[in-house]
Write an enzyme that holds these catalytic residues in place. Sequence first.
Site, PDB file in Angstrom:
ATOM      1  N   ARG A  57       0.605  -1.162  -0.068  1.00  0.00           N
ATOM      2  CA  ARG A  57       0.012   0.479  -0.210  1.00  0.00           C
ATOM      3  C   ARG A  57       0.928   1.347   0.198  1.00  0.00           C
ATOM      4  O   ARG A  57       0.148   2.096  -0.708  1.00  0.00           O
ATOM      5  CB  ARG A  57      -0.775  -0.108   1.067  1.00  0.00           C
ATOM      6  CG  ARG A  57      -2.025  -1.371   1.094  1.00  0.00           C
ATOM      7  CD  ARG A  57      -2.820  -1.350   2.395  1.00  0.00           C
ATOM      8  NE  ARG A  57      -3.549  -2.186   2.239  1.00  0.00           N
ATOM      9  CZ  ARG A  57      -5.047  -2.070   3.575  1.00  0.00           C
ATOM     10  NH1 ARG A  57      -5.018  -1.331   3.936  1.00  0.00           N
ATOM     11  NH2 ARG A  57      -5.626  -2.839   3.630  1.00  0.00           N
ATOM     12  N   LYS A 164       3.238 -19.878   6.394  1.00  0.00           N
ATOM     13  CA  LYS A 164       2.032 -20.264   7.613  1.00  0.00           C
ATOM     14  C   LYS A 164       1.430 -19.092   8.256  1.00  0.00           C
ATOM     15  O   LYS A 164       2.143 -18.410   8.157  1.00  0.00           O
ATOM     16  CB  LYS A 164       2.063 -21.872   8.037  1.00  0.00           C
ATOM     17  CG  LYS A 164       3.371 -20.787   8.874  1.00  0.00           C
ATOM     18  CD  LYS A 164       3.889 -21.741  10.256  1.00  0.00           C
ATOM     19  CE  LYS A 164       4.629 -21.236  11.708  1.00  0.00           C
ATOM     20  NZ  LYS A 164       4.558 -21.098  12.230  1.00  0.00           N
ATOM     21  N   HIS A 194      10.108 -23.002   6.258  1.00  0.00           N
ATOM     22  CA  HIS A 194      11.531 -22.270   6.818  1.00  0.00           C
ATOM     23  C   HIS A 194      11.961 -23.288   7.228  1.00  0.00           C
ATOM     24  O   HIS A 194      12.958 -23.068   6.599  1.00  0.00           O
ATOM     25  CB  HIS A 194      11.431 -20.508   7.361  1.00  0.00           C
ATOM     26  CG  HIS A 194      11.435 -21.206   8.294  1.00  0.00           C
ATOM     27  ND1 HIS A 194       9.834 -19.954   8.898  1.00  0.00           N
ATOM     28  CD2 HIS A 194      12.196 -21.036   9.479  1.00  0.00           C
ATOM     29  CE1 HIS A 194      10.637 -20.844  10.152  1.00  0.00           C
ATOM     30  NE2 HIS A 194      11.480 -20.528  10.914  1.00  0.00           N
ATOM     31  N   LYS A 198      16.358 -25.717   6.228  1.00  0.00           N
ATOM     32  CA  LYS A 198      17.734 -25.561   7.204  1.00  0.00           C
ATOM     33  C   LYS A 198      18.665 -26.448   6.247  1.00  0.00           C
ATOM     34  O   LYS A 198      17.983 -28.052   6.567  1.00  0.00           O
ATOM     35  CB  LYS A 198      17.366 -25.648   8.338  1.00  0.00           C
ATOM     36  CG  LYS A 198      16.668 -24.529   9.193  1.00  0.00           C
ATOM     37  CD  LYS A 198      16.488 -24.155  10.437  1.00  0.00           C
ATOM     38  CE  LYS A 198      15.623 -23.278  11.008  1.00  0.00           C
ATOM     39  NZ  LYS A 198      16.390 -22.413  10.833  1.00  0.00           N
ATOM     40  N   GLU A 232      12.357 -21.674  21.931  1.00  0.00           N
ATOM     41  CA  GLU A 232      12.708 -20.064  21.487  1.00  0.00           C
ATOM     42  C   GLU A 232      12.638 -19.738  22.696  1.00  0.00           C
ATOM     43  O   GLU A 232      11.767 -20.169  23.990  1.00  0.00           O
ATOM     44  CB  GLU A 232      11.051 -19.602  20.642  1.00  0.00           C
ATOM     45  CG  GLU A 232      11.135 -20.719  19.483  1.00  0.00           C
ATOM     46  CD  GLU A 232      10.112 -19.574  18.459  1.00  0.00           C
ATOM     47  OE1 GLU A 232      10.204 -19.092  17.407  1.00  0.00           O
ATOM     48  OE2 GLU A 232       8.698 -20.059  19.241  1.00  0.00           O
ATOM     49  N   ASP A 251       0.548 -23.527  16.032  1.00  0.00           N
ATOM     50  CA  ASP A 251       1.551 -22.722  15.671  1.00  0.00           C
ATOM     51  C   ASP A 251       2.645 -23.098  14.834  1.00  0.00           C
ATOM     52  O   ASP A 251       3.203 -22.696  14.017  1.00  0.00           O
ATOM     53  CB  ASP A 251       2.368 -21.226  16.534  1.00  0.00           C
ATOM     54  CG  ASP A 251       3.046 -20.928  15.794  1.00  0.00           C
ATOM     55  OD1 ASP A 251       2.786 -20.070  14.601  1.00  0.00           O
ATOM     56  OD2 ASP A 251       4.428 -20.007  16.071  1.00  0.00           O
ATOM     57  N   HIS A 256       5.685 -27.478  11.614  1.00  0.00           N
ATOM     58  CA  HIS A 256       6.918 -27.544  12.256  1.00  0.00           C
ATOM     59  C   HIS A 256       8.256 -28.710  11.924  1.00  0.00           C
ATOM     60  O   HIS A 256       8.140 -29.859  11.987  1.00  0.00           O
ATOM     61  CB  HIS A 256       7.964 -26.282  12.987  1.00  0.00           C
ATOM     62  CG  HIS A 256       7.889 -25.243  12.238  1.00  0.00           C
ATOM     63  ND1 HIS A 256       8.133 -24.949  10.779  1.00  0.00           N
ATOM     64  CD2 HIS A 256       7.494 -24.149  13.293  1.00  0.00           C
ATOM     65  CE1 HIS A 256       7.760 -23.684  10.616  1.00  0.00           C
ATOM     66  NE2 HIS A 256       7.303 -23.211  11.688  1.00  0.00           N
ATOM     67  N   LYS A 357       7.390 -20.871  23.879  1.00  0.00           N
ATOM     68  CA  LYS A 357       8.362 -20.077  23.842  1.00  0.00           C
ATOM     69  C   LYS A 357       8.671 -19.279  25.383  1.00  0.00           C
ATOM     70  O   LYS A 357       8.261 -19.834  26.191  1.00  0.00           O
ATOM     71  CB  LYS A 357       6.994 -18.308  23.861  1.00  0.00           C
ATOM     72  CG  LYS A 357       6.547 -18.953  22.341  1.00  0.00           C
ATOM     73  CD  LYS A 357       7.092 -17.955  21.088  1.00  0.00           C
ATOM     74  CE  LYS A 357       6.490 -18.271  19.649  1.00  0.00           C
ATOM     75  NZ  LYS A 357       7.317 -17.226  19.038  1.00  0.00           N
TER      76      LYS A 357
END
Length: 519
Positions: A57, A164, A194, A198, A232, A251, A256, A357
């Site tokens: 935009r 995703k 992604h 790897k 993470e 998620d 994954h 997390k």
Amino acid sequence: MSLIQTNFTEAPPAPPNVMIIFGAGGDLTRRKLIPALFHLSAAGLLPKGFAMLGLDRLDLDDQAFRERIAGQVEDSLGAAFDRRVWEGLVSRIHYMQIDMLEGADYERLCERLSEIDAERGTNGNYLFYLAVPPSLFGPVTDRLGDVGLLHQSEHDWRRVIIEKPFGRDLESAIALNTSMHRNMDEDQIYRIDHYLGKETVQNIMVFRFANSFFEPVWNRNHIDHVQITVAESVGVEHRGAYYEEAGALRDMIPNHLLVLLGFLAMEPPSSFQAEAVRIEINKVLDAIKPLTPEEVLTHAVRGQYDAGTMPNGEKVPAYRASPGVNPKSFTDTYAALKLTMDNWRWAGVPFYLRTGKRLAAHYTEVAIQFKRAPTIMFKHTDVDELAPDMVVLRIQPNEGIQMSFGAKIPGPTMQVGSVNMDFCYEDYFGNRPATGYETLIYDCMNGDATLFKHADTVEKGWEIVQSVTDVWAALPPRDFPNYAAGSWGPCAAGDLTKRDGRMWRRIAVPKARIAAEPG
């Protein structure tokens, strides 16, 4: 030929094409996509007939967009930045302002692409990258289809990459696939993960099938259990609103972790071609036994992080204090599952999956623990129990493979200790700068879908976790938050393995960063 089979420096350039990025003003484009194109250009893998067209935009022209991203890309690349490479790439980057819901703007897009084809010699080959919210996948592809931009012929190709999440449950995943198939065949759709870019993930197949001493023991007769960890250290940061709708289970696990499990557990494919690999991965997902509602209570663990201190001393707030998060949220920021399979190779072998997390380290690995050797021949020695052999595939950081096995400790008595053999990619092949997207973008340009998800794979992944999400939705947790930031998750995660007489593998992080493991 996929980069899974060859070296960057030996691969031929991709065919001529225009890569059109919807959402070019966003974070993904700045941090990952343009740096990935930079690395491909540096390796000589972009064709002479290549151009990138950014769409968003922002009211910018080509030059203003180039200036906007130049400093950002240089910061992202750091020491890998080479001005000569950048100047060669940036001259082929274009920009167009667009309202992604406005049909008339897609007519203008057709005209702009025709101009780029004529100027750059891109032969009408278009790779559309949808770096936009999933809610726009259907509308964008509908409008591309309306103006004929998804129609391909024997002289040109049209492909679409989507990020995703591929739905938030089985029903929405089926709806998304149906929406995409309105305008495209399945072989035009590239669902990107992604993690599959790897090296260690791609190397799982090579490690298993190119080394004859591993494949004979890669089964229930020799392997005790498998652990897959995706940890993470960051929190939800600015993604609180999205995370409230997703959570750790949705998620990470259908995307994954289950794909990692698929590569790890599949039967040897007839070739490395996309269809052959996908068939075997889907067989693995078909073999995974869905958890019954009763099993969810003992085979699945959820958690949410509280305020805490990270191993580097940083004090961080609780998930519920994050922007965009309900202060009474029941969203999971940690999820662990125990899964088993109904097939000949893996019957009786548990697969433990965990992700979260604000854990003690940023770390991803697959640990394969072998059954203990019998100690009968050591009955007149000081050896009471032999440590199990283990193979660990490190995916990030410091990609590599570690093997631990028993060896005699020097001395006059019989004592056995565990020793490690450690292979690091960087030591053998150098530290080639990469974002994880290079191989995937290059493969898509070449029409190689080996490392991308098929519609069936996406739906099977959601089928596996559906019972867990249903039970968790029906029974809100009573103990949230239940683990401190900087730890390794809730204590209940340790119970998941303890019930079977096992324990989570302790992640080998520097001493200053070691935190308590659950169980």
